[in-house]
Design a protein around this motif. Structure first.
Motif, PDB file in Angstrom:
ATOM      1  N   MET A 160       0.670  -1.028   0.149  1.00  0.00           N
ATOM      2  CA  MET A 160      -0.179   0.401  -0.036  1.00  0.00           C
ATOM      3  C   MET A 160       1.270   1.493   0.087  1.00  0.00           C
ATOM      4  O   MET A 160       0.739   2.330  -1.012  1.00  0.00           O
ATOM      5  N   ASN A 161       2.076   1.171   1.163  1.00  0.00           N
ATOM      6  CA  ASN A 161       3.216   2.020   0.597  1.00  0.00           C
ATOM      7  C   ASN A 161       3.488   2.231  -0.691  1.00  0.00           C
ATOM      8  O   ASN A 161       4.101   3.391  -1.469  1.00  0.00           O
ATOM      9  N   TRP A 162       4.357   0.807  -1.224  1.00  0.00           N
ATOM     10  CA  TRP A 162       5.543   1.636  -3.053  1.00  0.00           C
ATOM     11  C   TRP A 162       4.453   1.088  -3.999  1.00  0.00           C
ATOM     12  O   TRP A 162       4.922   2.055  -4.911  1.00  0.00           O
ATOM     13  N   MET A 163       3.356   1.179  -4.025  1.00  0.00           N
ATOM     14  CA  MET A 163       2.249   1.146  -5.306  1.00  0.00           C
ATOM     15  C   MET A 163       1.530   2.295  -5.877  1.00  0.00           C
ATOM     16  O   MET A 163       2.412   2.927  -7.077  1.00  0.00           O
ATOM     17  N   PRO A 164       1.650   2.971  -5.046  1.00  0.00           N
ATOM     18  CA  PRO A 164       1.066   4.326  -5.743  1.00  0.00           C
ATOM     19  C   PRO A 164       2.811   4.931  -6.003  1.00  0.00           C
ATOM     20  O   PRO A 164       2.789   6.045  -7.236  1.00  0.00           O
ATOM     21  N   LEU A 165       3.447   5.088  -4.733  1.00  0.00           N
ATOM     22  CA  LEU A 165       4.582   5.729  -5.558  1.00  0.00           C
ATOM     23  C   LEU A 165       5.422   4.760  -6.899  1.00  0.00           C
ATOM     24  O   LEU A 165       5.900   5.790  -8.062  1.00  0.00           O
ATOM     25  N   ARG A 166       5.664   3.415  -6.808  1.00  0.00           N
ATOM     26  CA  ARG A 166       6.216   2.461  -8.590  1.00  0.00           C
ATOM     27  C   ARG A 166       5.475   3.440  -9.165  1.00  0.00           C
ATOM     28  O   ARG A 166       5.607   4.095 -10.313  1.00  0.00           O
ATOM     29  N   GLU A 167       4.433   3.936  -9.587  1.00  0.00           N
ATOM     30  CA  GLU A 167       3.224   4.283 -10.515  1.00  0.00           C
ATOM     31  C   GLU A 167       2.920   6.237 -10.709  1.00  0.00           C
ATOM     32  O   GLU A 167       3.684   6.380 -11.828  1.00  0.00           O
ATOM     33  N   ARG A 168       3.783   6.741  -9.653  1.00  0.00           N
ATOM     34  CA  ARG A 168       3.861   7.971 -10.206  1.00  0.00           C
ATOM     35  C   ARG A 168       5.415   7.883 -10.959  1.00  0.00           C
ATOM     36  O   ARG A 168       6.075   9.050 -11.545  1.00  0.00           O
ATOM     37  N   LEU A 169       6.108   7.316 -10.359  1.00  0.00           N
ATOM     38  CA  LEU A 169       7.842   6.761 -10.962  1.00  0.00           C
ATOM     39  C   LEU A 169       7.579   6.770 -12.166  1.00  0.00           C
ATOM     40  O   LEU A 169       8.158   7.091 -13.171  1.00  0.00           O
ATOM     41  N   GLN A 170       6.765   5.510 -12.219  1.00  0.00           N
ATOM     42  CA  GLN A 170       6.940   4.935 -13.725  1.00  0.00           C
ATOM     43  C   GLN A 170       6.270   5.766 -14.593  1.00  0.00           C
ATOM     44  O   GLN A 170       6.850   6.138 -15.771  1.00  0.00           O
ATOM     45  N   SER A 171       5.435   7.204 -14.296  1.00  0.00           N
ATOM     46  CA  SER A 171       4.958   7.173 -15.068  1.00  0.00           C
ATOM     47  C   SER A 171       5.931   9.106 -15.794  1.00  0.00           C
ATOM     48  O   SER A 171       5.914   9.452 -16.436  1.00  0.00           O
ATOM     49  N   VAL A 172       6.668   9.143 -14.862  1.00  0.00           N
ATOM     50  CA  VAL A 172       7.827  10.392 -14.528  1.00  0.00           C
ATOM     51  C   VAL A 172       9.009   9.701 -15.838  1.00  0.00           C
ATOM     52  O   VAL A 172       9.590  10.193 -16.637  1.00  0.00           O
ATOM     53  N   LEU A 173       9.358   8.452 -15.350  1.00  0.00           N
ATOM     54  CA  LEU A 173      10.286   7.706 -15.889  1.00  0.00           C
ATOM     55  C   LEU A 173      10.434   6.999 -16.964  1.00  0.00           C
ATOM     56  O   LEU A 173      10.742   6.872 -17.871  1.00  0.00           O
ATOM     57  N   GLY A 174       9.012   6.825 -17.382  1.00  0.00           N
ATOM     58  CA  GLY A 174       8.795   6.294 -18.229  1.00  0.00           C
ATOM     59  C   GLY A 174       9.175   4.533 -18.396  1.00  0.00           C
ATOM     60  O   GLY A 174       9.083   3.609 -19.523  1.00  0.00           O
ATOM     61  N   ARG A 175       9.372   4.410 -17.104  1.00  0.00           N
ATOM     62  CA  ARG A 175       9.806   3.270 -17.306  1.00  0.00           C
ATOM     63  C   ARG A 175       9.789   2.621 -15.656  1.00  0.00           C
ATOM     64  O   ARG A 175       9.610   2.927 -14.815  1.00  0.00           O
ATOM     65  N   MET A 176       9.732   0.768 -15.249  1.00  0.00           N
ATOM     66  CA  MET A 176       9.608   0.471 -13.662  1.00  0.00           C
ATOM     67  C   MET A 176      10.719   1.159 -13.226  1.00  0.00           C
ATOM     68  O   MET A 176      12.222   1.022 -13.465  1.00  0.00           O
ATOM     69  N   PRO A 177      10.613   1.733 -11.774  1.00  0.00           N
ATOM     70  CA  PRO A 177      12.266   2.043 -11.485  1.00  0.00           C
ATOM     71  C   PRO A 177      12.561   0.748 -10.770  1.00  0.00           C
ATOM     72  O   PRO A 177      11.795  -0.631 -10.245  1.00  0.00           O
ATOM     73  N   ASP A 178      13.662   0.734 -10.297  1.00  0.00           N
ATOM     74  CA  ASP A 178      14.149  -0.237  -9.874  1.00  0.00           C
ATOM     75  C   ASP A 178      14.430  -0.113  -8.036  1.00  0.00           C
ATOM     76  O   ASP A 178      13.882   0.791  -7.640  1.00  0.00           O
ATOM     77  N   VAL A 179      14.273  -1.377  -7.592  1.00  0.00           N
ATOM     78  CA  VAL A 179      13.948  -1.219  -6.312  1.00  0.00           C
ATOM     79  C   VAL A 179      14.613  -0.216  -5.149  1.00  0.00           C
ATOM     80  O   VAL A 179      13.688  -0.495  -3.992  1.00  0.00           O
TER      81      VAL A 179
END
Length: 122
Positions: A12-31
């Protein structure tokens, strides 16, 4: 190849951050983007709690206390007596072939709470 693994209990903490980072970076963020995010939050909280004139000893004890009380996007940040994270899951990766060529695939996961290694379905 072992790498830090995300804590499903912190989804519940990392999923929203992952979605935000993915939209900015255009790729999945590294762990390690998540562990860095949490480290910066713990450091910021420590700095605020310790104050401007903190001694090294006070800053260190405040850092340990803040880490013990923070559950972030990468999970619990509590430190052990050596200053390492007390718990952490690990993913094990290997290069595997499929119809599109060779790719890194997660082949197993270690759960530090249960002490178990779970092999991933091929």
């Amino acid at each position: 190849c072992p790498a830090f693994g995300l804590d499903e209990g912190a989804r519940m903490n990392w999923m929203p951050l992952r979605e935000r980072l993915q939209s900015v970076l255009g790729r999945m963020p590294d762990v390690y983007a998540y562990t860095t995010y949490d480290a910066l939050w713990v450091l910021m909280r420590t700095s605020r709690s310790a104050g401007k004139n903190a001694t090294v000893t006070n800053f260190k004890s405040t850092l340990v206390a803040e880490a013990a009380n923070y559950f972030g996007v990468s999970g619990n940040t509590r430190l052990d007596s050596c200053g390492d994270r007390e718990s952490g899951n690990y993913d094990f990766w290997a290069i595997k072939s499929d119809t599109s060529g060779y790719k890194w695939k997660c082949i197993a996961r270690y759960n530090s709470l249960t002490g178990s290694i779970i092999r991933q379905v091929k």
